[in-house]
Design a protein around this motif. Sequence first.
Motif, short mmCIF file in Angstrom:
data_model
loop_
_atom_site.label_atom_id
_atom_site.label_comp_id
_atom_site.label_asym_id
_atom_site.label_seq_id
_atom_site.Cartn_x
_atom_site.Cartn_y
_atom_site.Cartn_z
N SER A 1 48.75 11.71 129.87
CA SER A 1 48.12 12.21 128.65
C SER A 1 47.96 13.73 128.74
O SER A 1 48.03 14.29 129.83
N PRO A 2 47.71 14.39 127.61
CA PRO A 2 47.50 15.84 127.64
C PRO A 2 46.34 16.28 128.54
O PRO A 2 46.37 17.38 129.09
N HIS B 1 50.24 12.15 120.84
CA HIS B 1 50.30 13.58 121.15
C HIS B 1 48.93 14.16 121.51
O HIS B 1 48.84 15.07 122.32
#
Length: 70
Positions: free
Chosen positions: A12-13, A53
């Motif tokens: 994940s970011p 995102h």
Amino acid sequence: FTITSNTRLTQSPDGIIAYLAGCVIVLYDPSRQTQEFIISPARKTLTTVGFSHDGKLIATGEVIQLNKSI
């Protein structure tokens, strides 16, 4: 979001790592060195995993085989 390949490991970011173990999604936080588990209610082997995102959603997929009668 769309996953275009069979990915069994993704990040994940914010750094959370997700990987598959049969019908289980393992979420590993390397900064805290902790793991959490999500078990698929269908209890079928998962074949792909991906984060949105923004990292707020996680999606999984599985391959199903259809029996064709000739």
